[in-house]
Design a protein around this motif. Structure first.
Motif, PDB file in Angstrom:
ATOM      1  N   PRO A  84       0.829  -1.210   0.000  1.00 15.71           N
ATOM      2  CA  PRO A  84       0.000   0.000   0.000  1.00 15.71           C
ATOM      3  C   PRO A  84       0.863   1.260   0.000  1.00 15.71           C
ATOM      4  O   PRO A  84       1.949   1.270   0.558  1.00 15.71           O
ATOM      5  CB  PRO A  84      -0.780  -0.095   1.312  1.00 15.71           C
ATOM      6  CG  PRO A  84      -0.619  -1.467   1.801  1.00 15.71           C
ATOM      7  CD  PRO A  84       0.561  -2.065   1.146  1.00 15.71           C
ATOM      8  N   ARG A  85       0.346   2.306  -0.607  1.00 17.50           N
ATOM      9  CA  ARG A  85       0.977   3.622  -0.602  1.00 17.50           C
ATOM     10  C   ARG A  85       2.310   3.678  -1.328  1.00 17.50           C
ATOM     11  O   ARG A  85       3.066   4.635  -1.133  1.00 17.50           O
ATOM     12  CB  ARG A  85       1.184   4.149   0.839  1.00 17.50           C
ATOM     13  CG  ARG A  85      -0.101   4.327   1.593  1.00 17.50           C
ATOM     14  CD  ARG A  85      -0.795   5.576   1.174  1.00 17.50           C
ATOM     15  NE  ARG A  85      -2.177   5.550   1.648  1.00 17.50           N
ATOM     16  CZ  ARG A  85      -2.855   6.626   1.975  1.00 17.50           C
ATOM     17  NH1 ARG A  85      -2.307   7.799   1.874  1.00 17.50           N
ATOM     18  NH2 ARG A  85      -4.094   6.518   2.368  1.00 17.50           N
ATOM     19  N   HIS A  95       7.909  -1.864  -1.552  1.00 16.78           N
ATOM     20  CA  HIS A  95       7.335  -1.621  -0.238  1.00 16.78           C
ATOM     21  C   HIS A  95       6.589  -0.292  -0.180  1.00 16.78           C
ATOM     22  O   HIS A  95       6.632   0.484  -1.131  1.00 16.78           O
ATOM     23  CB  HIS A  95       8.439  -1.655   0.828  1.00 16.78           C
ATOM     24  CG  HIS A  95       8.890  -3.052   1.123  1.00 16.78           C
ATOM     25  ND1 HIS A  95       8.321  -3.814   2.099  1.00 16.78           N
ATOM     26  CD2 HIS A  95       9.830  -3.817   0.550  1.00 16.78           C
ATOM     27  CE1 HIS A  95       8.919  -4.997   2.117  1.00 16.78           C
ATOM     28  NE2 HIS A  95       9.831  -5.033   1.195  1.00 16.78           N
ATOM     29  N   GLU A  96       5.945  -0.049   0.976  1.00 18.94           N
ATOM     30  CA  GLU A  96       5.140   1.147   1.113  1.00 18.94           C
ATOM     31  C   GLU A  96       6.000   2.400   1.003  1.00 18.94           C
ATOM     32  O   GLU A  96       7.152   2.408   1.403  1.00 18.94           O
ATOM     33  CB  GLU A  96       4.370   1.168   2.437  1.00 18.94           C
ATOM     34  CG  GLU A  96       5.233   1.119   3.682  1.00 18.94           C
ATOM     35  CD  GLU A  96       5.350  -0.282   4.235  1.00 18.94           C
ATOM     36  OE1 GLU A  96       5.341  -1.233   3.437  1.00 18.94           O
ATOM     37  OE2 GLU A  96       5.459  -0.426   5.454  1.00 18.94           O
ATOM     38  N   ARG A  97       5.418   3.428   0.422  1.00 17.72           N
ATOM     39  CA  ARG A  97       6.039   4.738   0.279  1.00 17.72           C
ATOM     40  C   ARG A  97       7.245   4.774  -0.637  1.00 17.72           C
ATOM     41  O   ARG A  97       7.918   5.794  -0.745  1.00 17.72           O
ATOM     42  CB  ARG A  97       6.476   5.296   1.635  1.00 17.72           C
ATOM     43  CG  ARG A  97       5.304   5.661   2.494  1.00 17.72           C
ATOM     44  CD  ARG A  97       5.808   6.218   3.773  1.00 17.72           C
ATOM     45  NE  ARG A  97       4.726   6.726   4.570  1.00 17.72           N
ATOM     46  CZ  ARG A  97       4.866   7.108   5.816  1.00 17.72           C
ATOM     47  NH1 ARG A  97       6.044   7.064   6.359  1.00 17.72           N
ATOM     48  NH2 ARG A  97       3.865   7.557   6.482  1.00 17.72           N
ATOM     49  N   VAL A 101      11.067   0.401   2.043  1.00 16.10           N
ATOM     50  CA  VAL A 101      10.218   1.504   2.469  1.00 16.10           C
ATOM     51  C   VAL A 101      10.870   2.848   2.131  1.00 16.10           C
ATOM     52  O   VAL A 101      12.038   3.075   2.432  1.00 16.10           O
ATOM     53  CB  VAL A 101       9.998   1.427   3.991  1.00 16.10           C
ATOM     54  CG1 VAL A 101       9.054   2.504   4.460  1.00 16.10           C
ATOM     55  CG2 VAL A 101       9.488   0.062   4.380  1.00 16.10           C
TER      56      VAL A 101
END
Lengths: 199, 215
Positions: free
Chosen positions: B53-54, B73-75, B122
């Protein structure tokens, strides 16, 4: 009449005193435990959806209900803007599984920090732009300075100050330096009707 | 009580959402609902890749291609605009000299190509500009890969590493501690890929996928 309604605050304040920003991203909220009086600032991300898939053998034998908590946070923790908490993962008995991330009380996490530790004790100060690697164990009264990279599986003993890339022990928390870890006052300075910080 | 209108773009039907980029999604892809895809060039995501997500994938400057069994990964940001103009220039120079066929079929001027088994951790940023990341490479938390950089196979960029624009990183390099380099001689590439396949197996069951939203 709806215009008379009080404007919605930036934070959602729960009965147990947690202050969670509306702009925080909490994924898998049912697997995130907040102990109370915890502040979660905007743009924080917590990955509660990464739950443990392999159960401990003792639990499986007892047939107990699986404990799905992915992230548990104690009281008076402060998660600054833009930080990210995610449970660590590793291969376990031939399959990959995530393990729960446990955080004690009075833990400060700085802005833009990414935490993938296994355990963080109580009264821990983590600066901004820190990366805490997977399965790191941080004991009580630890100070991690800004920009530190804690490598995976590192164990940081109590009362240490660490910094560097990778993190090294650079000093000890002095005898009288324990009160500085207290986050009760900081907790009061944020929220929908914040109190000014004491001088 | 009138319904409150959300200020978020795209959440209400009367606001004009930005046009979706053309996508090429594999049927075995796992892509979270809150992933952001933006841009004008093609975004192709190949089989068994997991997008958390994100994560943000931008194809404003060129085609973005993610190989098989990658984890984003996220972000993480793929295809971010280069921070400095010199980095964009470096990419142009390299493209003029080399032209190694990494560019997509739709005449992409400056995209991002990830090979198979790549992990983008991330908040890592990979700038657009014919940037290539080789097989089995791990881009650590918060790292930044400059425009036009070419990273070899099985490299490890530790957290907050910076790869300059146009730089070529040889195979099995470990970038650590503020830009120090060494060569990974463990020879565990096969094992790493196997572990990653297992991780993907589990993430596919764990992350609710919604490719239909982006199609």
């Amino acid at each position: 009449m709806s215009s008379r309604r009080a404007p919605r605050g930036e934070y959602i304040e729960t009965d147990t005193g947690n202050k969670v920003a509306r702009k925080a991203t909490l994924v898998g909220t049912q697997n995130i435990m907040l102990g109370g009086k915890t502040v979660i600032q905007p743009e924080v991300m917590i990955r509660g959806d990464l739950i443990r898939t392999a159960q401990a053998p003792s639990q499986a034998a007892a047939g107990a209900a699986p404990n799905n908590t992915a992230v548990s946070i104690g009281r008076y923790c402060f998660l600054s803007r833009g930080c990210c908490l995610r449970p660590p993962g590793r291969p376990y008995k031939g399959a990959f599984t995530f393990m729960p991330l446990r955080i004690g009380d009075h833990v400060f996490v700085g802005a833009s920090t990414v935490v993938q530790a296994a355990t963080i004790g109580s009264h821990v100060h983590i600066g901004s732009k820190v990366v805490v690697g997977e399965f790191a164990i941080i004991k009580d009264y630890v100070r991690i300075l800004d920009g530190t990279i804690v490598p995976p599986h590192m164990v940081i003993p109590s009362f240490s100050i660490v910094a560097g890339q990778p993190a090294r022990l650079i000093g000890e928390v002095p005898e009288g330096g324990i009160d500085a870890f207290e986050l009760r006052d900081l907790y009061k300075t944020v929220g929908n009707n914040p109190h000014p910080a004491p001088v | 009580m009138s319904k409150r209108h959300s200020l978020h773009p795209g959440s209400s039907s009367n606001t004009a959402a930005p046009p979706k980029p053309p996508v090429h999604l594999s049927s075995s892809l796992t892509i979270a609902d809150s992933t952001l895809l933006a841009g004008t060039h093609t975004i192709s995501l190949h089989g068994e890749t997991v997008i958390h997500p994100r994560a943000r994938i931008e194809s404003h400057l060129g085609r973005v291609s993610v190989g098989r069994k990658c984890i984003v990964h996220e972000r993480a940001v793929l295809g971010a605009a280069p921070v400095s103009s010199s980095s964009a220039a470096a990419a142009v120079v390299r493209r003029g000299g080399g032209g190694d066929g990494a560019s997509g079929g739709d005449g992409a001027p400056a995209g991002v190509t990830l090979a198979d088994y790549v992990t983008v951790e991330v908040a890592a940023v990979i700038e657009a500009g014919e940037t290539v990341v080789g097989e089995g490479t791990v881009v650590g938390v918060g790292s930044r890969v400059g425009a036009g950089a070419v990273i070899g196979k099985h490299c490890t960029l530790t957290p907050h590493s910076e790869i300059a624009a146009g730089e070529v990183v040889p195979d099995s390099t470990v970038v650590y501690a503020n830009g120090m380099r060494r060569t990974d001689k463990r020879g565990v590439a096969e094992l790493k890929n196997k572990t990653m396949a297992r991780q993907i197996d589990m993430l596919r069951r764990m992350i609710p996928s919604n490719p239909a939203k982006f199609a």
